[in-house]
Scaffold this motif. Structure first.
Motif, short mmCIF file in Angstrom:
data_model
loop_
_atom_site.label_atom_id
_atom_site.label_comp_id
_atom_site.label_asym_id
_atom_site.label_seq_id
_atom_site.Cartn_x
_atom_site.Cartn_y
_atom_site.Cartn_z
N ASP A 124 53.52 85.11 24.90
CA ASP A 124 52.81 85.55 23.70
C ASP A 124 53.64 86.60 22.99
O ASP A 124 54.28 87.44 23.64
N SER A 125 53.64 86.57 21.67
CA SER A 125 54.40 87.54 20.89
C SER A 125 53.48 88.19 19.85
O SER A 125 52.78 87.48 19.12
N PRO A 126 53.49 89.51 19.78
CA PRO A 126 52.73 90.17 18.71
C PRO A 126 53.42 89.93 17.37
O PRO A 126 54.57 89.48 17.33
N VAL A 148 49.36 81.60 16.14
CA VAL A 148 48.19 81.30 16.97
C VAL A 148 47.22 80.39 16.21
O VAL A 148 46.64 79.48 16.79
N GLU A 149 47.07 80.62 14.92
CA GLU A 149 46.12 79.84 14.12
C GLU A 149 46.65 78.46 13.72
O GLU A 149 45.87 77.60 13.33
N ALA A 167 50.57 87.02 14.90
CA ALA A 167 50.62 86.74 16.34
C ALA A 167 51.05 85.29 16.54
O ALA A 167 50.58 84.38 15.84
N HIS A 168 51.97 85.06 17.49
CA HIS A 168 52.46 83.72 17.75
C HIS A 168 52.80 83.58 19.25
O HIS A 168 52.75 84.56 19.98
N PHE A 169 53.11 82.35 19.66
CA PHE A 169 53.35 82.10 21.08
C PHE A 169 54.27 80.90 21.27
O PHE A 169 54.53 80.14 20.35
N TYR A 170 54.75 80.75 22.51
CA TYR A 170 55.57 79.62 22.95
C TYR A 170 54.96 79.16 24.28
O TYR A 170 54.82 79.97 25.19
N GLU A 171 54.63 77.87 24.41
CA GLU A 171 54.01 77.37 25.64
C GLU A 171 54.61 76.01 25.98
O GLU A 171 54.62 75.09 25.15
N SER A 172 55.12 75.89 27.22
CA SER A 172 55.74 74.63 27.63
C SER A 172 54.69 73.54 27.82
O SER A 172 53.62 73.78 28.37
#
Length: 189
Positions: A124-126, A148-149, A167-172
């Protein structure tokens, strides 16, 4: 001009105005200094920065020269409103290069390697500072990422660009993910 054409013209005018102001401030120039360097009146510059008026190509070109930038940097909004996804292309018969994106002037950039080991691994990244943009090319695997959205799923060869000041993220999605992340953000004057 019909409604759609007028709306498109207004959007371009707003983009040009935003870019002129952002890049003028990055260069540490006042409106008066940019007017002197470009030969464009202060009133015209103020109107352009406010998104009003209909500047000619010659006017925009004079401003770009004064800011020491290519003309295109004033015409394109560097922060996409939604993720811009380019799917991987088939393997070519012969070697070739593919332009995935162009990064404008007036900022700093970093190149990161993203590795996720194991399905479901998540980082997760702010939000980064305003104006930060991420560009990601997946080399191997499948990954769900982005704001995220509005996340997207990318596979090997896919490329995405998104504004990373949220806010963003990376998920395998698969066991092994290997990707290149290029992050650009406005430089402090």
């Amino acid at each position: 001009m019909d409604g759609q054409a007028a709306e498109a013209a207004n959007a371009i005018g707003t983009t040009i105005g935003t870019q002129v102001r952002r890049l003028r401030e990055f260069r540490g120039l006042s409106v008066a200094e940019l007017a002197r360097l470009s030969g464009v009146s202060r009133a015209t510059l103020s109107g352009i920065e406010a998104g009003r008026g209909n500047p000619t190509v010659e006017t925009i070109s004079a401003i770009a020269v004064a800011l020491r930038l290519p003309l295109g940097d004033l015409l394109a909004d560097p922060a996409p409103r939604t993720p811009v996804l380019l799917r991987g292309t088939p393997r070519p018969e012969d070697s070739k290069q593919e332009l995935l994106d162009r990064m404008g002037a007036g900022g700093l950039g970093e190149i990161w390697r993203l590795r996720l080991t194991g399905a479901g691994r998540r980082i997760d990244s702010p939000p980064h500072s305003q104006g930060t943009i991420e560009r990601i090319l997946v080399l191997r695997g499948a990954v769900r990422l982005g704001p995220v959205e509005r996340p997207v799923v990318l596979h090997s060869g896919d490329f995405v660009t998104f504004a990373a000041d949220v806010a963003h993220f990376y998920e395998s999605v698969e066991d092994e993910v290997d990707a290149v992340v290029v992050m650009t953000y406005p430089a402090a004057p």
